[in-house]
Design a protein around this motif. Structure first.
Motif, PDB file in Angstrom:
ATOM      1  N   GLU A 187       0.919  -1.269  -0.078  1.00  0.00           N
ATOM      2  CA  GLU A 187       0.127  -0.013  -0.038  1.00  0.00           C
ATOM      3  C   GLU A 187       1.090   1.094  -0.002  1.00  0.00           C
ATOM      4  O   GLU A 187       1.512   1.524   0.890  1.00  0.00           O
ATOM      5  CB  GLU A 187      -0.876   0.016   1.217  1.00  0.00           C
ATOM      6  CG  GLU A 187      -1.610  -1.281   1.403  1.00  0.00           C
ATOM      7  CD  GLU A 187      -2.623  -1.212   2.642  1.00  0.00           C
ATOM      8  OE1 GLU A 187      -2.340  -0.393   3.432  1.00  0.00           O
ATOM      9  OE2 GLU A 187      -3.282  -2.266   2.758  1.00  0.00           O
ATOM     10  N   ASP A 188       0.517   2.228  -1.055  1.00  0.00           N
ATOM     11  CA  ASP A 188       1.446   3.295  -0.982  1.00  0.00           C
ATOM     12  C   ASP A 188       0.470   4.504  -0.651  1.00  0.00           C
ATOM     13  O   ASP A 188      -0.515   4.455  -0.994  1.00  0.00           O
ATOM     14  CB  ASP A 188       1.699   3.756  -2.599  1.00  0.00           C
ATOM     15  CG  ASP A 188       2.820   2.702  -3.024  1.00  0.00           C
ATOM     16  OD1 ASP A 188       2.851   1.554  -2.787  1.00  0.00           O
ATOM     17  OD2 ASP A 188       3.798   3.359  -3.978  1.00  0.00           O
ATOM     18  N   ALA A 189       1.079   5.082   0.315  1.00  0.00           N
ATOM     19  CA  ALA A 189       0.279   6.290   1.033  1.00  0.00           C
ATOM     20  C   ALA A 189       0.979   7.344   1.563  1.00  0.00           C
ATOM     21  O   ALA A 189       2.533   7.243   1.502  1.00  0.00           O
ATOM     22  CB  ALA A 189      -0.577   5.642   1.861  1.00  0.00           C
ATOM     23  N   SER A 190       0.385   8.440   2.114  1.00  0.00           N
ATOM     24  CA  SER A 190       1.211   9.301   2.695  1.00  0.00           C
ATOM     25  C   SER A 190       0.576  10.043   3.937  1.00  0.00           C
ATOM     26  O   SER A 190      -0.807   9.817   4.134  1.00  0.00           O
ATOM     27  CB  SER A 190       1.607  10.608   1.564  1.00  0.00           C
ATOM     28  OG  SER A 190       0.453  11.214   1.484  1.00  0.00           O
ATOM     29  N   VAL A 191       1.166  10.527   4.868  1.00  0.00           N
ATOM     30  CA  VAL A 191       0.523  11.162   6.276  1.00  0.00           C
ATOM     31  C   VAL A 191       1.046  12.774   6.036  1.00  0.00           C
ATOM     32  O   VAL A 191       2.009  12.922   5.435  1.00  0.00           O
ATOM     33  CB  VAL A 191       0.805  10.433   7.101  1.00  0.00           C
ATOM     34  CG1 VAL A 191       0.357   9.120   7.426  1.00  0.00           C
ATOM     35  CG2 VAL A 191       2.380  10.380   7.514  1.00  0.00           C
ATOM     36  N   ARG A 192       0.370  13.387   6.701  1.00  0.00           N
ATOM     37  CA  ARG A 192       0.794  14.775   7.057  1.00  0.00           C
ATOM     38  C   ARG A 192       1.697  14.899   8.394  1.00  0.00           C
ATOM     39  O   ARG A 192       1.170  14.464   9.267  1.00  0.00           O
ATOM     40  CB  ARG A 192      -0.463  16.007   6.877  1.00  0.00           C
ATOM     41  CG  ARG A 192       0.147  17.202   7.193  1.00  0.00           C
ATOM     42  CD  ARG A 192      -1.115  18.159   7.165  1.00  0.00           C
ATOM     43  NE  ARG A 192      -1.519  18.084   5.821  1.00  0.00           N
ATOM     44  CZ  ARG A 192      -0.897  18.778   4.731  1.00  0.00           C
ATOM     45  NH1 ARG A 192       0.186  19.556   5.003  1.00  0.00           N
ATOM     46  NH2 ARG A 192      -1.285  18.977   3.440  1.00  0.00           N
ATOM     47  N   GLN A 193       2.878  15.435   8.102  1.00  0.00           N
ATOM     48  CA  GLN A 193       3.850  15.742   9.369  1.00  0.00           C
ATOM     49  C   GLN A 193       3.824  17.208   9.447  1.00  0.00           C
ATOM     50  O   GLN A 193       4.560  17.773   8.686  1.00  0.00           O
ATOM     51  CB  GLN A 193       5.091  15.158   9.336  1.00  0.00           C
ATOM     52  CG  GLN A 193       5.737  15.358  10.649  1.00  0.00           C
ATOM     53  CD  GLN A 193       7.307  14.910  10.373  1.00  0.00           C
ATOM     54  OE1 GLN A 193       7.885  14.956   9.337  1.00  0.00           O
ATOM     55  NE2 GLN A 193       7.845  14.700  11.515  1.00  0.00           N
ATOM     56  N   GLY A 194       3.044  18.030  10.287  1.00  0.00           N
ATOM     57  CA  GLY A 194       3.306  19.604  10.393  1.00  0.00           C
ATOM     58  C   GLY A 194       2.764  20.231   8.626  1.00  0.00           C
ATOM     59  O   GLY A 194       1.532  19.697   8.367  1.00  0.00           O
ATOM     60  N   GLU A 195       3.461  20.749   8.207  1.00  0.00           N
ATOM     61  CA  GLU A 195       3.264  21.245   6.992  1.00  0.00           C
ATOM     62  C   GLU A 195       3.717  20.281   5.781  1.00  0.00           C
ATOM     63  O   GLU A 195       3.378  20.834   4.498  1.00  0.00           O
ATOM     64  CB  GLU A 195       3.974  22.848   6.747  1.00  0.00           C
ATOM     65  CG  GLU A 195       3.419  23.812   7.810  1.00  0.00           C
ATOM     66  CD  GLU A 195       4.058  25.057   7.602  1.00  0.00           C
ATOM     67  OE1 GLU A 195       5.155  25.019   6.885  1.00  0.00           O
ATOM     68  OE2 GLU A 195       3.971  26.031   8.288  1.00  0.00           O
TER      69      GLU A 195
END
Length: 322
Positions: free
Chosen positions: A42-50
């Motif tokens: 599974e390719d995904a992303s998350v937000r870390q600050g900006e």
């Protein structure tokens, strides 16, 4: 005059050809065989600050009810997907067998903000909170995938190995064991991290002919470029980790692979009751993770053809007592 010009042109052409052949021989790697996997990535992303941070999560078809989590950190100028290839997809194959999750996160602009004070890449210059990012990812997977909090492990290669050592020092309550490949502890003048708060099980896997991270200690550079400062020798690093864990005796030594141009020896500290420490010395080995499926660039040196590095790492983690 024309003959002289043609001779010079011919010599230049031969030089260019030799450089191209040399680059073809030394620089690229090769996947010897396509992986046979039963799970999904599974390719995904998350937000870390900006910022948004990307990752790949490998989920085996037969996932345990409360699975272990193995976080695998890539080298400089790489990413999580390439780390899957660089490790020959062996961590994924082991996950298929044993039912654990494998997380391959991406560093910031191809790097991790490890402990080395001298490093000048952007993750270090901007002081990216990679300890916070990785700790947050681990906590998220504990919530969403019912990961066993007593079986969270981190393995890293090169810059990723340095980052794993930082997690052992600064987030020992989050990770239960670390493995660092082609990486050693920075010397005191090159160490920008907080002192370790508690002992953590650790495995080091270093080659004696590493052209980047010197086995005997000293300056780390990328073939003369990109100064990363000084590191301890592999053996001094392992001894320091053992002493941190309360292992004050001498290590037990044994041979892992048969003698040859490249072979591997293990030293293990575990007699004093604290978390164990292991040093796998790849005699004649280079700056790489030995495994049977992917041939790394020849520029990085030789691998031990009998050593399955990912399997040894997972064996070390699997034997740890919660």
């Amino acid at each position: 005059m024309r003959v002289a010009i043609r001779v010079v042109q011919t010599l230049i052409a031969l030089l260019v050809l030799a450089l191209l052949v040399g680059a073809w021989w030394y620089v690229p790697g090769e996947l010897k065989q396509s992986p046979v996997l039963t799970g999904t990535s599974e390719d995904a992303s998350v937000r870390q600050g900006e910022r948004r941070r990307s990752y790949v999560l490998y989920v085996p078809q037969k996932l345990a009810e409360h699975p272990a989590l193995l976080v695998v950190l890539h080298s400089s100028q790489s990413n999580g997907q390439r780390m899957r290839r660089d490790s020959g997809y062996r961590f994924d194959a082991l996950a298929d067998r044993d039912g654990f999750l494998v997380l391959y996160p991406d560093g910031f602009e191809g790097h991790w903000n490890d402990c080395r004070r001298v490093a000048s890449y952007s993750a270090r210059a901007l002081n990216i909170d990679d300890v916070g990012f990785l700790s947050g990812m681990i906590e998220r997977l504990q919530r969403e995938r019912a990961v066993d909090p007593a079986r969270v492990f981190v393995a890293g290669y090169s810059n990723g190995g340095q980052m794993a050592l930082r997690l052992a020092a600064e987030a020992p309550d989050v990770v239960d064991g670390v493995a660092a490949v082609a990486a050693s502890l920075p010397t005191a003048d090159n160490d920008a991290c907080a002192p370790a708060r508690q002992p953590t099980a650790a495995l080091l896997m270093n080659g004696t002919r590493d052209p980047i991270n010197p086995y005997a200690g000293g300056r780390v550079t990328l073939f003369g470029f990109g100064d990363r400062g000084n590191v301890l020798s592999a053996e001094d690093s392992a001894t320091a980790l053992a002493r941190r864990n309360g292992q004050n005796g001498e290590p037990v030594q044994d041979r892992l692979t048969e003698a040859g141009p490249v072979w591997t020896q293990r030293q293990r500290w575990d007699a004093s009751g604290g978390p164990p420490v292991e040093l796998l010395t790849v005699h004649g080995g280079g700056h790489l993770l030995s495994q049977p499926v992917y041939r790394p660039p020849r520029l990085l040196g030789q691998a031990d053809p009998q050593l399955d590095g990912p399997a040894e790492i997972w064996r070390f983690f699997s034997d740890l007592r919660p």
